[in-house]
Design an enzyme around this catalytic site. Structure first.
Site, PDB file in Angstrom:
ATOM      1  CG  ASN A   1     -39.183  -1.351  -8.730  1.00 24.35           C
ATOM      2  OD1 ASN A   1     -40.295  -1.729  -9.105  1.00 24.35           O
ATOM      3  ND2 ASN A   1     -38.882  -0.063  -8.598  1.00 24.35           N
TER       4      ASN A   1
ATOM      5  CG  ASP B   1     -34.932   5.794  -8.139  1.00 28.01           C
ATOM      6  OD1 ASP B   1     -34.842   4.641  -7.699  1.00 28.01           O
ATOM      7  OD2 ASP B   1     -35.559   6.694  -7.567  1.00 28.01           O
TER       8      ASP B   1
ATOM      9  CE  LYS C   1     -41.055  -1.424   2.308  1.00 28.03           C
ATOM     10  NZ  LYS C   1     -42.328  -0.694   2.539  1.00 28.03           N
ATOM     11  CB  ALA C   2     -33.039   1.406  -0.671  1.00 30.55           C
ATOM     12  CE1 TYR C   3     -39.474   3.955  -1.096  1.00 30.11           C
ATOM     13  CE2 TYR C   3     -38.786   4.409   1.164  1.00 30.11           C
ATOM     14  CZ  TYR C   3     -39.669   3.812   0.269  1.00 30.11           C
ATOM     15  OH  TYR C   3     -40.732   3.091   0.730  1.00 30.11           O
TER      16      TYR C   3
ATOM     17  NE  ARG D   1     -43.508 -10.758   1.621  1.00 29.87           N
ATOM     18  CZ  ARG D   1     -42.393 -10.030   1.587  1.00 29.87           C
ATOM     19  NH1 ARG D   1     -41.223 -10.575   1.928  1.00 29.87           N
ATOM     20  NH2 ARG D   1     -42.433  -8.759   1.220  1.00 29.87           N
TER      21      ARG D   1
ATOM     22  CG  LEU E   1     -53.169  -8.739 -12.985  1.00 26.62           C
ATOM     23  CD1 LEU E   1     -51.998  -9.687 -13.246  1.00 26.62           C
ATOM     24  CD2 LEU E   1     -54.472  -9.332 -13.494  1.00 26.62           C
TER      25      LEU E   1
ATOM     26  CE  LYS F   1     -52.566  -6.951  -0.184  1.00 30.37           C
ATOM     27  NZ  LYS F   1     -53.028  -5.934   0.807  1.00 30.37           N
TER      28      LYS F   1
END
Length: 385
Positions: free
Chosen positions: A95, A169, A138-140, A103, A71, A74
């Site tokens: 996530n 993770d 942000k995080a990884y 938004r 999809l 935007k």
């Protein structure tokens, strides 16, 4: 035959590992998982590598038994199609970057979703959770390994090391799955959904319980011990004449057996200085050369045989090829096959009860199910991207 989550619909806006692993675990239990992806490249984990016969190893692992719907979020049509999917869902997992769901437009913030769909279980997975000074970061995986203190206790005394897999993770995905299952059970009692705010930092911190308690009240943290153990001794990997063995001792009975059958040093078995794990750890510098010399003079086969006679827990140090060929996994028939866009691939069977079998449906191609799902749900196929 029914599965525990048959009839449960999960819609997931997911990428990378934490959320996809969570929803794959739900799919294993029978849930229908609709994976919403970007129309151009999809979940960016699809492009991590090409090691799984041309597909990404992470993606194959985390995305079987799902339907891929692309999809364009935007576009108004894409956003309305997503709203239509959520209206039918039991669980919404996401996530995305912090605040990205809200938004999308009016009605996508948490409060509005709760009001529109009171039976919906909403699960958001983020690096640091909602609110607080780090809520928008942000995080990884590696960043969370560092923030949660995992790096500080992993590696050798000379150098920290990250986990060889995405442990933060995975911790987050398992935590989210457990929380979702609890919320579904609670919904069965109250009729109400819930909001779950899963923080990777908190999931990883829960797994850090032992070193946290070890270092509480300002005490020194556990030292990094490589493949050994910071507090239990002897414990770890030792070289043999043709390889290595790994073993660990837990109590005085095992120490006595180890001294008698492996080291062939009965004097050490009764040495009062070596009584209790604390005594052995305190005498590590005296004992280590004895253990290294004894095992270094044995072949791996002979060392394993002595350790087994002594009833000591031991292990072969396998690489990935050794795990694929592991005789225990083969004997227990733990390998199955799963269809992928490039053909069948092996997969470890999930744990299941005797009365049902887990889902092992195909790994989807990008957008493979878009038009079929939109038609099924009565949504405009013009939203297909």
């Amino acid at each position: 035959m029914t599965r525990p989550l048959d009839g449960i619909l999960v819609v997931s806006l997911e990428q990378a590992i934490a959320a996809p692993y969570c929803t794959r675990l739900l799919a294993d239990l029978g849930a229908r998982v609709i994976k919403v992806e970007r129309p151009d490249s999809g979940d960016f984990a699809r492009a991590y590598d090409k090691r799984a016969r041309g597909l990404a190893s992470h993606f194959v692992w985390c995305n079987r038994s799902k339907e891929s719907v692309t999809l364009d979020l935007k576009s108004p049509a894409g956003v309305e199609a997503l709203r239509g999917l959520i209206a039918r869902a039991d669980v919404l997992v996401q996530n995305l970057a912090p605040g990205a769901l809200a938004r999308l437009g009016p009605g996508f913030d948490t409060a509005s979703l709760r009001q529109q769909f009171p039976r919906l279980v909403l699960c958001g997975i983020s690096g640091f959770g909602t609110g607080g000074p780090a809520g928008q970061r942000k995080a990884y995986d590696l960043l969370i390994q560092a923030e949660a203190g995992f790096l500080s206790v992993t590696g050798t005394p000379a150098e920290m090391a990250k986990s060889g897999l995405s442990i933060a993770d995975i911790a987050s995905g398992v935590t989210a799955q457990s929380a979702i299952l609890a919320a579904l059970i609670q919904r069965g009692r109250t009729g109400q959904g819930d909001v779950l705010d899963v923080s990777m930092l908190e999931a990883m911190t829960e797994w850090m319980g032992y070193p946290l308690y070890y270092a509480m009240d300002g005490a020194p943290p556990p030292p990094r011990a490589g493949a050994g153990h910071a507090t239990i001794y002897p414990y770890g990997m030792y070289a043999t004449s043709d390889g290595a063995v790994l073993f660990g001792l837990q109590n005085d009975r095992e120490w006595a057996n180890f001294c008698t059958h492996v080291l062939q040093r009965e004097d050490l078995a009764t040495d009062p200085a070596c009584k209790g794990n604390a005594g052995r750890a305190a005498n590590r510098t005296r004992l280590e050369p004895v253990i290294v010399a004894a095992l270094g003079g044995l072949t791996t086969e002979d060392a394993m045989a002595r350790l087994e006679r002594a009833d000591i827990g031991t292990a072969s140090v396998n690489d990935m090829h050794g795990v694929w060929a592991h005789p225990q996994l083969a004997a227990r028939k733990r390998w199955a096959e799963v269809a992928t866009p490039v053909g069948m691939m092996p997969a470890l069977r999930p744990v299941a009860g005797e009365g049902w079998t887990p889902r092992l449906d195909p790994v989807p191609a990008l957008g493979e199910h878009t038009e079929a799902v939109l038609r099924e749900f009565g949504l405009a196929t013009t939203a297909a991207a």
